[in-house]
Design a protein around this motif. Structure first.
Motif, short mmCIF file in Angstrom:
data_model
loop_
_atom_site.label_atom_id
_atom_site.label_comp_id
_atom_site.label_asym_id
_atom_site.label_seq_id
_atom_site.Cartn_x
_atom_site.Cartn_y
_atom_site.Cartn_z
N GLN A 190 -80.46 57.64 173.72
CA GLN A 190 -81.13 58.92 173.94
C GLN A 190 -81.39 59.56 172.58
O GLN A 190 -80.45 59.88 171.84
N LEU A 191 -82.68 59.77 172.29
CA LEU A 191 -83.05 60.17 170.93
C LEU A 191 -84.34 60.97 170.97
O LEU A 191 -85.34 60.52 171.56
N SER A 192 -84.34 62.12 170.36
CA SER A 192 -85.57 62.91 170.28
C SER A 192 -86.51 62.29 169.25
O SER A 192 -86.08 61.48 168.41
N LYS A 193 -87.77 62.67 169.32
CA LYS A 193 -88.76 62.10 168.39
C LYS A 193 -88.44 62.48 166.95
O LYS A 193 -88.60 61.66 166.03
N ALA A 194 -87.95 63.70 166.75
CA ALA A 194 -87.59 64.13 165.40
C ALA A 194 -86.42 63.30 164.85
O ALA A 194 -86.43 62.88 163.69
N SER A 195 -85.42 63.04 165.69
CA SER A 195 -84.28 62.22 165.26
C SER A 195 -84.69 60.78 165.07
O SER A 195 -84.14 60.06 164.21
N LEU A 196 -85.64 60.33 165.89
CA LEU A 196 -86.10 58.94 165.79
C LEU A 196 -86.67 58.65 164.42
O LEU A 196 -86.38 57.60 163.82
N LEU A 197 -87.46 59.56 163.89
CA LEU A 197 -88.12 59.34 162.61
C LEU A 197 -87.14 59.39 161.43
O LEU A 197 -87.50 58.99 160.32
N LYS A 198 -85.92 59.87 161.68
CA LYS A 198 -84.91 59.93 160.62
C LYS A 198 -83.87 58.82 160.75
O LYS A 198 -82.93 58.76 159.95
N SER A 199 -84.02 57.98 161.75
CA SER A 199 -82.97 57.00 162.07
C SER A 199 -83.34 55.60 161.59
O SER A 199 -84.51 55.28 161.36
N THR A 200 -82.31 54.78 161.48
CA THR A 200 -82.44 53.36 161.16
C THR A 200 -81.67 52.57 162.20
O THR A 200 -80.51 52.88 162.49
N VAL A 201 -82.32 51.57 162.80
CA VAL A 201 -81.62 50.73 163.77
C VAL A 201 -81.03 49.54 163.02
O VAL A 201 -81.66 48.93 162.17
N VAL A 202 -79.76 49.26 163.33
CA VAL A 202 -79.03 48.18 162.67
C VAL A 202 -78.67 47.13 163.71
O VAL A 202 -78.09 47.46 164.75
N MET A 203 -79.03 45.88 163.43
CA MET A 203 -78.69 44.75 164.30
C MET A 203 -77.90 43.75 163.47
O MET A 203 -78.44 43.13 162.55
N GLN A 204 -76.61 43.60 163.78
CA GLN A 204 -75.72 42.74 163.02
C GLN A 204 -75.27 41.56 163.87
O GLN A 204 -74.79 41.76 164.99
N VAL A 205 -75.42 40.36 163.34
CA VAL A 205 -74.99 39.15 164.03
C VAL A 205 -73.64 38.72 163.48
O VAL A 205 -73.49 38.54 162.27
N PHE A 206 -72.65 38.59 164.38
CA PHE A 206 -71.29 38.22 163.99
C PHE A 206 -70.91 36.88 164.61
O PHE A 206 -71.46 36.46 165.63
N ASP A 207 -69.92 36.25 163.97
CA ASP A 207 -69.28 35.06 164.53
C ASP A 207 -67.95 35.49 165.13
O ASP A 207 -67.09 36.03 164.43
N PHE A 208 -67.77 35.25 166.42
CA PHE A 208 -66.57 35.69 167.13
C PHE A 208 -65.37 34.81 166.79
O PHE A 208 -65.46 33.59 166.76
N ASN A 209 -64.23 35.46 166.50
CA ASN A 209 -62.96 34.77 166.30
C ASN A 209 -61.88 35.55 167.05
O ASN A 209 -61.72 36.76 166.82
N ARG A 221 -81.94 45.76 159.22
CA ARG A 221 -81.99 47.23 159.19
C ARG A 221 -83.45 47.64 159.17
O ARG A 221 -84.18 47.28 158.24
N LEU A 222 -83.85 48.39 160.18
CA LEU A 222 -85.25 48.79 160.30
C LEU A 222 -85.34 50.31 160.32
O LEU A 222 -84.72 50.97 161.17
N GLN A 223 -86.10 50.84 159.39
CA GLN A 223 -86.35 52.29 159.39
C GLN A 223 -87.38 52.60 160.46
O GLN A 223 -88.51 52.11 160.42
N LEU A 224 -86.99 53.42 161.44
CA LEU A 224 -87.85 53.68 162.60
C LEU A 224 -89.05 54.55 162.26
O LEU A 224 -90.00 54.62 163.04
N SER A 225 -89.02 55.20 161.11
CA SER A 225 -90.17 56.03 160.72
C SER A 225 -91.37 55.17 160.35
O SER A 225 -92.51 55.64 160.38
N SER A 226 -91.15 53.89 160.02
CA SER A 226 -92.24 53.01 159.62
C SER A 226 -92.78 52.16 160.77
O SER A 226 -93.64 51.32 160.56
#
Length: 412
Positions: A190-209, A221-226
């Motif tokens: 849940q994210l407003s449009k103003a917060s969206l443009l200031k946010s970065t989505v992070v997707m990290q791939v891990f190896d489970f142990n 890491r993707l800057q959502l403003s772009s």
């Protein structure tokens, strides 16, 4: 009648006397050698055979030594030739008779990708619903992931969260022994449009142990403003190294779960914790662990371990058993939190996690393993999260009222 030639008689020489021709020293040596041979309890042919074999072995050793010396000389000669060759190249560079490309390639010709670790790539999707102020992140699949295990494979899963808010952290399922997992998971923020443009989505791939720290394979890491939000984004991207401004490490905790349906008993054993956050001025902490059960997201039962003084790697091995029926276990949440004890001020929260049927990632996997293996303890390490992250996902209500203490509830 045969004719006898007189010249034949002249060729026959009389036998020589041994005593008159041999040196007395030689005679003595021969006698001494004969005495030694007579004392050896072996036949003469065996003695001669041993002597021949010994001689051959000596000759073979000498031959090996000679070959080794020749190889050393040859190798030394080759090294000297190579050294002279290198000196010639360096001198030609100093004299300006060669181009710089012979010594150091041009920047444009360097294949930097060959020196970097290939961490694999991730297929993801992004979609923003402005009417509902909702960001949807899809983790589709990964390919050519880096092998982290000794067998040349990995047990990958993906963490997804937003920065800088980072109030929620989602995790995909864990896929065992594969470098090409297909996740097909979707997560909503849940994210407003103003917060969206200031946010970065992070997707990290891990190896489970299960019994050690989970190693990161790579991240995006993707800057959502772009991002162009006029259409749904779905694309492959190569994974990179973890950013230097990685999330704060709060430490890890190891505990085991055991559920016996026939006895309606849930047993939690707090084993140990490590790399906890320093909370005191001296660079240490006085940690203890709270174990809390919530039923239907209402606080229900709780216990706590002993406190360990001045350590960031406490060992507890303390067991707690709760009465939980099979019908209740489907609606129970287990909350594990680590606290720093303060004698003069309020105790500080150091980290927290929760498990249950509606948890996610490693917490859900641990809970599911417990349910699928009744009567058997299942131990696992978990990374601690901040209390804010857990509380935003699991909003607990006030404690369940006891009917025995409230007559008006008992009469209903």
């Amino acid at each position: 009648m045969p004719v006898v030639h007189p010249i034949a008689n002249q060729t026959v020489a009389p036998p020589l006397s041994t005593n008159s021709t041999l040196n007395p020293v030689a005679v003595a040596a021969t006698g001494f050698l004969n005495d030694i041979l007579n004392k050896i309890p072996l036949p003469l042919w065996a003695i001669y055979l041993i002597a021949v074999v010994g001689t051959l072995l000596v000759l073979l050793c000498c031959l090996c030594i000679c070959i080794k010396c020749c190889c050393k000389k040859k190798k030394k000669k080759q090294q000297q030739q190579q050294k002279k060759k290198n000196e010639k190249v360096n001198m030609s560079d100093v004299n300006g008779k060669t181009t710089s490309a012979l010594v150091q390639p041009d920047v444009a010709d360097v294949d930097y990708g060959s020196t970097k670790k290939q961490r694999g790539k991730l297929l993801y999707s992004l979609d923003y619903n402005a009417a509902q102020s909702e960001l949807n992140v899809g983790i589709k699949q990964a390919d050519s992931l880096m092998a982290m295990d000794l067998g040349g494979s990995s047990d990958p899963y993906v963490k997804v969260y937003l920065c800088p808010e980072k109030s929620k952290i989602f995790e995909t399922k864990v896929f065992k022994s594969t470098l090409t997992p297909v996740f097909n998971d979707h997560f909503s923020f849940q994210l407003s449009k103003a917060s969206l443009l200031k946010s970065t989505v992070v997707m990290q791939v891990f190896d489970f142990n299960r019994f050690s720290k989970h190693n990161m394979i790579g991240e995006l890491r993707l800057q959502l403003s772009s991002v162009d939000w006029n259409h749904v984004i779905e694309e492959w991207q190569d994974l990179g190294e973890a950013a230097e401004f990685e999330e704060e490490e709060l430490g890890e905790i190891c505990f085991s779960l055991r559920y016996v349906p026939s006895a309606a008993k849930l047993t939690i054993v707090i084993l140990e914790a490590k790399n906890l956050k320093s909370m005191d001025i001296g660079g240490s902490s006085d940690p203890y662990v709270k174990v809390q059960l919530a039923l239907d997201k209402r606080k229900w039962k709780k216990r706590k371990t002993s406190m360990k003084k001045r350590t960031l790697n406490p060992y507890y091995n303390e067991s707690f058993t709760f009465d939980v029926t099979f019908e209740q276990i489907q609606r129970v949440h287990l909350v594990i939190s680590v606290w720093d004890h303060d004698a003069m001020t309020r105790n500080d929260a150091m980290g927290k996690i929760f498990l249950g049927c509606d948890a996610s990632g490693n917490q859900l996997r641990h809970w599911a393993d417990m349910l699928s293996n009744p009567r058997r303890p299942v131990a696992q390490w978990h990374g601690l999260l901040t209390a804010e992250q857990v509380n935003s996902t699991l909003t607990l209500k006030k404690k369940i009222p006891l009917q025995s203490k409230l007559p008006f509830l008992r009469d209903r």
